[in-house]
Design a protein around this motif. Sequence first.
Motif, PDB file in Angstrom:
ATOM      1  N   SER A  90      -1.357   5.583   8.835  1.00 30.45           N
ATOM      2  CA  SER A  90      -0.106   4.861   8.659  1.00 30.45           C
ATOM      3  C   SER A  90       0.826   5.725   7.822  1.00 30.45           C
ATOM      4  N   PRO A  91       1.964   6.125   8.404  1.00 31.74           N
ATOM      5  CA  PRO A  91       2.862   6.990   7.643  1.00 31.74           C
ATOM      6  C   PRO A  91       3.437   6.265   6.437  1.00 31.74           C
ATOM      7  N   VAL A  92       3.342   6.870   5.283  1.00 26.39           N
ATOM      8  CA  VAL A  92       3.889   6.251   4.070  1.00 26.39           C
ATOM      9  C   VAL A  92       4.913   7.163   3.396  1.00 26.39           C
ATOM     10  N   ILE A  93       4.720   8.482   3.579  1.00 23.62           N
ATOM     11  CA  ILE A  93       5.495   9.412   2.769  1.00 23.62           C
ATOM     12  C   ILE A  93       6.988   9.349   3.079  1.00 23.62           C
ATOM     13  N   GLN A  94       7.310   8.930   4.320  1.00 27.02           N
ATOM     14  CA  GLN A  94       8.732   8.844   4.649  1.00 27.02           C
ATOM     15  C   GLN A  94       9.444   7.780   3.807  1.00 27.02           C
ATOM     16  N   PHE A  95       8.682   6.772   3.352  1.00 27.04           N
ATOM     17  CA  PHE A  95       9.299   5.727   2.536  1.00 27.04           C
ATOM     18  C   PHE A  95       9.228   6.085   1.061  1.00 27.04           C
ATOM     19  N   GLN A 134       0.829  -1.211   0.000  1.00 23.68           N
ATOM     20  CA  GLN A 134       0.000   0.000   0.000  1.00 23.68           C
ATOM     21  C   GLN A 134       0.861   1.257   0.000  1.00 23.68           C
ATOM     22  N   ALA A 135       1.909   1.251   0.826  1.00 17.74           N
ATOM     23  CA  ALA A 135       2.784   2.430   0.928  1.00 17.74           C
ATOM     24  C   ALA A 135       3.477   2.704  -0.406  1.00 17.74           C
ATOM     25  N   LEU A 136       4.024   1.649  -1.006  1.00 19.60           N
ATOM     26  CA  LEU A 136       4.756   1.840  -2.257  1.00 19.60           C
ATOM     27  C   LEU A 136       3.842   2.190  -3.422  1.00 19.60           C
ATOM     28  N   ALA A 137       2.597   1.755  -3.346  1.00 19.12           N
ATOM     29  CA  ALA A 137       1.644   2.102  -4.409  1.00 19.12           C
ATOM     30  C   ALA A 137       1.563   3.623  -4.545  1.00 19.12           C
ATOM     31  N   ILE A 138       1.569   4.317  -3.413  1.00 15.58           N
ATOM     32  CA  ILE A 138       1.442   5.773  -3.487  1.00 15.58           C
ATOM     33  C   ILE A 138       2.797   6.481  -3.657  1.00 15.58           C
ATOM     34  N   THR A 139       3.842   6.006  -2.986  1.00 13.45           N
ATOM     35  CA  THR A 139       5.106   6.758  -3.034  1.00 13.45           C
ATOM     36  C   THR A 139       5.995   6.395  -4.225  1.00 13.45           C
TER      37      THR A 139
END
Lengths: 316, 316
Positions: free
Chosen positions: B213-218, A184-189
């Motif tokens: 859930s923090p994502v932007i840091q990654f 999920q995180a990588l999908a956006i960043t």
Amino acid sequence: MALVVEKLAILGQGLIGSSITRAVFERNLAKQVTITDASPKVRKRLLELGLGAAKVVDSNEEAVADADLVIACVPVGIYGLVAEQIGPHLKQGAILSDVGSVKTSIISDTAPFLPNHIHFIPAHPLAGTEFSGPDAGLPKLFVNRWCIVTPPEGSDKNAVSTVQALWEGMGSKVEVMSPERHDQALAITSHLPHLVAFSIFHTALAQEERTQSPVIQFSAGAFKDFTRIASSNPIMWRDIFLKNKGPILDVFRRFIADMESCADAIEKGDGEKLETLMTKSRLTRRRVIDKEHISLLPDEQDQRLEETLFRPYSSE
Amino acid sequence: MALVVEKLAILGQGLIGSSITRAVFERNLAKQVTITDASPKVRKRLLELGLGAAKVVDSNEEAVADADLVIACVPVGIYGLVAEQIGPHLKQGAILSDVGSVKTSIISDTAPFLPNHIHFIPAHPLAGTEFSGPDAGLPKLFVNRWCIVTPPEGSDKNAVSTVQALWEGMGSKVEVMSPERHDQALAITSHLPHLVAFSIFHTALAQEERTQSPVIQFSAGAFKDFTRIASSNPIMWRDIFLKNKGPILDVFRRFIADMESCADAIEKGDGEKLETLMTKSRLTRRRVIDKEHISLLPDEQDQRLEETLFRPYSSE
């Protein structure tokens, strides 16, 4: 640097795989390193390059035979195939890891082929350049970059520690999270920005064709950043998009909705909404940059941004 | 460098205005330079900086009084106001130019206030940094960058030549085109990328809030490029988006349609379509880079890309 593992095997010697090989030797992280690549041309080049004291072998099966830790550095689309090849040859209790950009699909693709006695501890280094191949590898590629380790539930703690120690040994900051949260995180960043960069070119090319008027040559800084992103390997990204379909489609559709709301604001001449949207972006950047202990914005601008943070914003 | 003009006035001393001041002195392009800025704080700073032998005055009216060439370097939203201020004070036959990112709106905003005896020759240097203010200016900011000059139909040829000579004198490559074509070209190569970069942050922030859930840091390379773009001045971009509404909405809607077609391809698992889209992007990049006589891609990749160029692509 302390030794992390006795016998290490690295399957695939492209940008990431050959960077790991170089970093492991530079920092003495393994006693013995065996490397291979599916391409005979790359294997020939590896012999010429002579990366550290790595032993170059001709097949994945041969490479993993005696390894304590195996890192597969192959395109996300073929982890299932590689697991099928190496499954029967992995040493009792060996640790298997990877570097793929999508985690849940790699876990499910490999699961049918991995014996119960081995530990699969997936990992994803957030590092890269726009170049590829064994000549492109850099021993310092992972220094100060995140590596996300995504052990499936119930994973062996020692195995997780070993993978973490290897990445920390190469200079990475390690974060441990679930495979689902990673995707999920990588999908956006990462995945969405690439998809957007690829798409914007299609739009630009179509405009040139429609108007018979060259525009792309008059590209300033922003467009050039997009071109850099859009020059990434098409096959690699095709596979990432298809393998992380669910999370990507979810953020993609939210992004399209945000864009439409933004187009409406422009159409209606709603300057306040546009300004708030953009001020928020600036603050986010500050947060990303702060994570790296760098501040690029002068104090005064920061203060203005902090004040704006508390203004209401509705995405409608 | 040959003198281009006797008396030059530059209104506004932010990044672009103060870069022009610095470049003009470094290259001896004018005999006398008068500068001003709407902000008293900036004017005070200009006196401290002592840019060349520029004379700092307190108002636009005073600055233009005796000038042969006036360059207004103000936000795109206030050109009408500036024209209203300076219209009655411009010398007979003076040339007025600007640096705005949108051309048709500046021409129509200023038209009611400009006397017939002067020549308005708009220009747009495709150069900038993420910093602003009189300290941020660089004498070499325009070297090897495009400057697009957009004379309205029937413009005086000598006046066009003078503006062109000034920009070439500062090191720019000059392209002359109609204001309408400029606005269409910049909508896709500059305005859309900024809009997209701003929007993607909104999507990322909303995801963080939704999932707690923090994502932007990654964030890896791609997202960082977007953050750089999205850190541009919000007020400036709000005005650009509103002033170039027509062309921006046009490319924006085409882009959204392209994105939707791309989402469909992912949903249907149409790998071939995705691959073709991305390969085209890579080729476009090569074309952009070739314009600058730099080639970043190895020969082998280029050849593969050329071959793929002739594969059919349907955007549906």
